[in-house]
Design an enzyme around this catalytic site. Sequence first.
Site, PDB file in Angstrom:
ATOM      1  N   ASP A 159       2.056  73.635   0.881  1.00 57.01           N
ATOM      2  CA  ASP A 159       3.410  73.066   0.827  1.00 57.01           C
ATOM      3  C   ASP A 159       3.466  71.756   1.625  1.00 57.01           C
ATOM      4  OD1 ASP A 159       4.378  75.560  -0.430  1.00 57.01           O
ATOM      5  OD2 ASP A 159       3.862  76.388   1.524  1.00 57.01           O
ATOM      6  N   HIS A 187       6.538  80.699   2.433  1.00 55.09           N
ATOM      7  CA  HIS A 187       5.847  80.073   1.297  1.00 55.09           C
ATOM      8  C   HIS A 187       6.464  80.658   0.035  1.00 55.09           C
ATOM      9  CE1 HIS A 187       2.864  78.429  -1.336  1.00 55.09           C
ATOM     10  NE2 HIS A 187       2.477  79.632  -1.721  1.00 55.09           N
TER      11      HIS A 187
HETATM   12  P1  NAD Z   1      -7.826  85.605  -8.601  1.00 57.17           P
HETATM   13  O1  NAD Z   1      -7.241  86.738  -9.335  1.00 57.17           O
HETATM   14  O2  NAD Z   1      -8.548  84.539  -9.338  1.00 57.17           O
HETATM   15  O3  NAD Z   1      -8.805  86.141  -7.462  1.00 57.17           O
HETATM   16  C1  NAD Z   1      -8.436  87.146  -6.592  1.00 57.17           C
HETATM   17  C2  NAD Z   1      -9.698  87.903  -6.260  1.00 57.17           C
HETATM   18  O4  NAD Z   1      -9.362  88.830  -5.238  1.00 57.17           O
HETATM   19  C3  NAD Z   1     -10.255  88.701  -7.447  1.00 57.17           C
HETATM   20  O5  NAD Z   1     -11.615  88.364  -7.628  1.00 57.17           O
HETATM   21  C4  NAD Z   1     -10.079  90.151  -7.004  1.00 57.17           C
HETATM   22  O6  NAD Z   1     -11.127  90.991  -7.466  1.00 57.17           O
HETATM   23  C5  NAD Z   1     -10.101  90.002  -5.484  1.00 57.17           C
HETATM   24  N1  NAD Z   1      -9.489  91.111  -4.780  1.00 57.17           N
HETATM   25  C6  NAD Z   1      -8.423  91.866  -5.122  1.00 57.17           C
HETATM   26  N2  NAD Z   1      -8.195  92.811  -4.215  1.00 57.17           N
HETATM   27  C7  NAD Z   1      -9.123  92.666  -3.252  1.00 57.17           C
HETATM   28  C8  NAD Z   1      -9.413  93.347  -2.057  1.00 57.17           C
HETATM   29  N3  NAD Z   1      -8.717  94.418  -1.673  1.00 57.17           N
HETATM   30  N4  NAD Z   1     -10.450  92.921  -1.309  1.00 57.17           N
HETATM   31  C9  NAD Z   1     -11.188  91.871  -1.692  1.00 57.17           C
HETATM   32  N5  NAD Z   1     -10.969  91.173  -2.836  1.00 57.17           N
HETATM   33  C10 NAD Z   1      -9.945  91.569  -3.595  1.00 57.17           C
HETATM   34  O7  NAD Z   1      -6.629  84.971  -7.734  1.00 57.17           O
HETATM   35  P2  NAD Z   1      -6.571  83.546  -7.012  1.00 57.17           P
HETATM   36  O8  NAD Z   1      -6.037  82.548  -7.955  1.00 57.17           O
HETATM   37  O9  NAD Z   1      -7.852  83.290  -6.330  1.00 57.17           O
HETATM   38  O10 NAD Z   1      -5.392  83.822  -5.952  1.00 57.17           O
HETATM   39  C11 NAD Z   1      -5.564  84.717  -4.890  1.00 57.17           C
HETATM   40  C12 NAD Z   1      -4.254  84.895  -4.134  1.00 57.17           C
HETATM   41  O11 NAD Z   1      -3.877  83.658  -3.512  1.00 57.17           O
HETATM   42  C13 NAD Z   1      -3.056  85.282  -5.008  1.00 57.17           C
HETATM   43  O12 NAD Z   1      -2.263  86.237  -4.342  1.00 57.17           O
HETATM   44  C14 NAD Z   1      -2.297  83.973  -5.162  1.00 57.17           C
HETATM   45  O13 NAD Z   1      -0.930  84.184  -5.461  1.00 57.17           O
HETATM   46  C15 NAD Z   1      -2.490  83.404  -3.784  1.00 57.17           C
HETATM   47  N6  NAD Z   1      -2.233  81.979  -3.633  1.00 57.17           N
HETATM   48  C16 NAD Z   1      -1.621  81.602  -2.466  1.00 57.17           C
HETATM   49  C17 NAD Z   1      -1.364  80.272  -2.234  1.00 57.17           C
HETATM   50  C18 NAD Z   1      -0.682  79.863  -0.959  1.00 57.17           C
HETATM   51  O14 NAD Z   1      -0.335  78.675  -0.792  1.00 57.17           O
HETATM   52  N7  NAD Z   1      -0.466  80.753  -0.023  1.00 57.17           N
HETATM   53  C19 NAD Z   1      -1.736  79.308  -3.177  1.00 57.17           C
HETATM   54  C20 NAD Z   1      -2.347  79.729  -4.351  1.00 57.17           C
HETATM   55  C21 NAD Z   1      -2.586  81.072  -4.568  1.00 57.17           C
HETATM   56  C1  LMR Z   2       1.285  78.107  -5.069  1.00 58.16           C
HETATM   57  O1  LMR Z   2       2.187  77.735  -4.344  1.00 58.16           O
HETATM   58  O2  LMR Z   2       0.732  77.345  -5.897  1.00 58.16           O
HETATM   59  C2  LMR Z   2       0.778  79.517  -4.960  1.00 58.16           C
HETATM   60  O3  LMR Z   2       1.511  80.251  -4.027  1.00 58.16           O
HETATM   61  C3  LMR Z   2       0.680  80.209  -6.269  1.00 58.16           C
HETATM   62  C4  LMR Z   2       2.037  80.596  -6.807  1.00 58.16           C
HETATM   63  O4  LMR Z   2       2.194  81.762  -7.175  1.00 58.16           O
HETATM   64  O5  LMR Z   2       2.916  79.740  -6.893  1.00 58.16           O
END
Ligand code: NAD
Ligand code: LMR
Length: 325
Positions: A159, A187
Amino acid sequence: MKVPLHIAVTGAAGQISYSLLFRLAAGHSFGKDQPIVLHLLEVPSAMPALEGVVMELNDCASPIVRSIIMTDDPFVAFKNIDHAFLIGARPRTLGMARKDLLKVNAEIFSTQGKALNAVANRNVKVLVTGNPANTNALIALKNAPDLSPANFSSMSRLDHNRAISQLAEKCGVLTTDIKNMTVWGNHSGTQYPDIHYATVRGQDALSLVDDNWFVNNFIPTVQERGEAVIKARGQSSAGSAANAALDQMRAWALGTPDNDWVSMGVLSDGSYDIEKGLMYSFPVTVEDGEIQIVQGLNINEFSRHRMRVTEDELKQERDAVKHLF
Ligand code: NAD
Ligand code: LMR
């Protein structure tokens, strides 16, 4: 020769990790001369994919990666680690709010909090990215009573970077010309990206843009950027999220510059009258690995209202997962 740092990455076969691991192996967060040992955690069904990722990491012949541990057991993954990127969690799809993910993701963070409590280095720095990041970080922290709350942070840097990028584009300057950007709160769609203290080449940002742009364009654009990326890509942000996680951990490990601050989710100590015990994004500085909330900023009525709205949402999220504390 520096002692290797042990770095855990969860969700290591997921899309964010696929953008993060190779830059980590190139030294982004801890320096190009800092050896690292990677501890990669995945669920059992993703272990074959993780093996492929590790083959690729090995094929980079990184001069700093000393070894790589692959496991589906958090108690193995977190053994003696110095830093943790908690990424593994389900992402939202179009039409969902991030807090809708609490039902499916919250328990991951109670389990991992317990594992960190049991086996991680006592100085471990835990950065939670998996959504909803603030409340998941709170769950992990609450399940790690033997670790200091200061060991936990939730990711606000995406952000923060989005806000800098929007303001730089509006003012026609480089992102490096922007200082003292602030993101308050969750967030989520209630976050409050705030330019009251931001400067653009040393000038007050608010003197360079009109209020209407700040309120009706800048704030909603930053608040809704995650959803806009999902609409466009069909998947949530990954490259920018990985970049933000690396940036936030780098600031935590190596410190913030003298003339600037960053935004991080930290446990509220009551600063700015935000309820103690919420994982809330504040402007912070970091020195010697210690995060300090920037004090003494003047909060006007407009900002106070925005800060309360996002605080209220965090209280609701916290109350929904209290059974996991
Ligand atoms: P993704 O589905 O591509 O990858 C997630 C991975 O986590 C998968 O490979 C899955 O097998 C693994 N996983 C699930 N449970 C698990 C556990 N208990 N232990 C270990 N691994 C586990 O998802 P992504 O696009 O990489 O996103 C991951 C997370 O990050 C999501 O919750 C997404 O919303 C979040 N995210 C947060 C932000 C932020 O700014 N905070 C930004 C983008 C994404
Ligand atoms: C983002 O801000 O891009 C991540 O938190 C993914 C989402 O779900 O928006």
